[in-house]
Design a protein around this motif. Sequence first.
Motif, PDB file in Angstrom:
ATOM      1  N   GLN A  28      33.612  58.246  33.552  1.00 30.58           N
ATOM      2  CA  GLN A  28      33.612  56.821  33.887  1.00 30.58           C
ATOM      3  C   GLN A  28      33.861  56.639  35.384  1.00 30.58           C
ATOM      4  O   GLN A  28      34.782  57.234  35.943  1.00 30.58           O
ATOM      5  CB  GLN A  28      34.690  56.091  33.103  1.00 30.58           C
ATOM      6  N   THR A  29      33.035  55.822  36.016  1.00 31.63           N
ATOM      7  CA  THR A  29      33.236  55.422  37.401  1.00 31.63           C
ATOM      8  C   THR A  29      33.370  53.905  37.393  1.00 31.63           C
ATOM      9  O   THR A  29      32.518  53.212  36.823  1.00 31.63           O
ATOM     10  CB  THR A  29      32.050  55.836  38.294  1.00 31.63           C
ATOM     11  N   ALA A  30      34.432  53.401  37.998  1.00 33.82           N
ATOM     12  CA  ALA A  30      34.688  51.964  37.979  1.00 33.82           C
ATOM     13  C   ALA A  30      35.067  51.459  39.365  1.00 33.82           C
ATOM     14  O   ALA A  30      35.481  52.224  40.233  1.00 33.82           O
ATOM     15  CB  ALA A  30      35.785  51.636  36.972  1.00 33.82           C
ATOM     16  N   PHE A  31      34.922  50.162  39.525  1.00 34.84           N
ATOM     17  CA  PHE A  31      35.187  49.466  40.777  1.00 34.84           C
ATOM     18  C   PHE A  31      36.095  48.289  40.459  1.00 34.84           C
ATOM     19  O   PHE A  31      35.893  47.605  39.454  1.00 34.84           O
ATOM     20  CB  PHE A  31      33.847  48.981  41.342  1.00 34.84           C
ATOM     21  N   GLU A  32      37.110  48.052  41.269  1.00 33.59           N
ATOM     22  CA  GLU A  32      38.021  46.922  41.066  1.00 33.59           C
ATOM     23  C   GLU A  32      37.959  46.042  42.309  1.00 33.59           C
ATOM     24  O   GLU A  32      38.042  46.539  43.431  1.00 33.59           O
ATOM     25  CB  GLU A  32      39.463  47.402  40.887  1.00 33.59           C
ATOM     26  N   LEU A  33      37.846  44.752  42.105  1.00 36.24           N
ATOM     27  CA  LEU A  33      37.852  43.788  43.192  1.00 36.24           C
ATOM     28  C   LEU A  33      38.944  42.776  42.888  1.00 36.24           C
ATOM     29  O   LEU A  33      39.000  42.235  41.776  1.00 36.24           O
ATOM     30  CB  LEU A  33      36.497  43.090  43.299  1.00 36.24           C
ATOM     31  N   GLY A  34      39.844  42.563  43.842  1.00 42.41           N
ATOM     32  CA  GLY A  34      40.943  41.652  43.565  1.00 42.41           C
ATOM     33  C   GLY A  34      41.558  41.068  44.807  1.00 42.41           C
ATOM     34  O   GLY A  34      41.165  41.380  45.936  1.00 42.41           O
ATOM     35  N   GLY A  35      42.541  40.234  44.569  1.00 41.16           N
ATOM     36  CA  GLY A  35      43.245  39.616  45.669  1.00 41.16           C
ATOM     37  C   GLY A  35      44.418  38.807  45.180  1.00 41.16           C
ATOM     38  O   GLY A  35      44.664  38.682  43.980  1.00 41.16           O
TER      39      GLY A  35
END
Length: 178
Positions: free
Chosen positions: A84-91
């Motif tokens: 699994q390859t994942a990306f997280e975008l947050g703030g």
Amino acid sequence: LRVRAGPLLAVLVLASATAHAGDAVDIQQFKPAPGSEDALAVQSARPGPPGTWHSFAAIHYANQPFRLVDRATGRTAGTIVGHQTAFELGGSWAWNERYEIGAVIPVTLNQTAGNANDLDPRVPGRVPAQGFGDLRLVPKARILERGSWTAGVSTPLSLPTGGAGVLGRTGPPLRPRV
């Protein structure tokens, strides 16, 4: 100010256990904390400076994040999700010196099914190759500060935006932390 940790801890544990009842499997193990004072997946008790915005992006990889293990031998008997390859975008946004609200959206970029379906046909043989995971909202409050010591409380809440399968849960779990 005196706080009795025993009753508070008992309430938090019971709330967490109740929230997990009936949950689907969430194989996303790396959950970066969105606060400006947080470090990777460890939340700080301190919110960011008042009136500040913070954003981040993270990419991560997992080898066999969801597998079946033989209890007798401790060896992997089968794999449900192989890679699994994942990306997280947050703030986050700190609106004053005590409070901060954060949000994170995980996106699975690529994942592969394993061989567990060969062992038991009830195990899902197909997993979605990509998709959005569950949106996490992370409110945080600083409740006490004495010198260099700070105490805070946070109640991360996952909203079921990931849909069925291994991309997200079926309900909104609440995970309070002190």
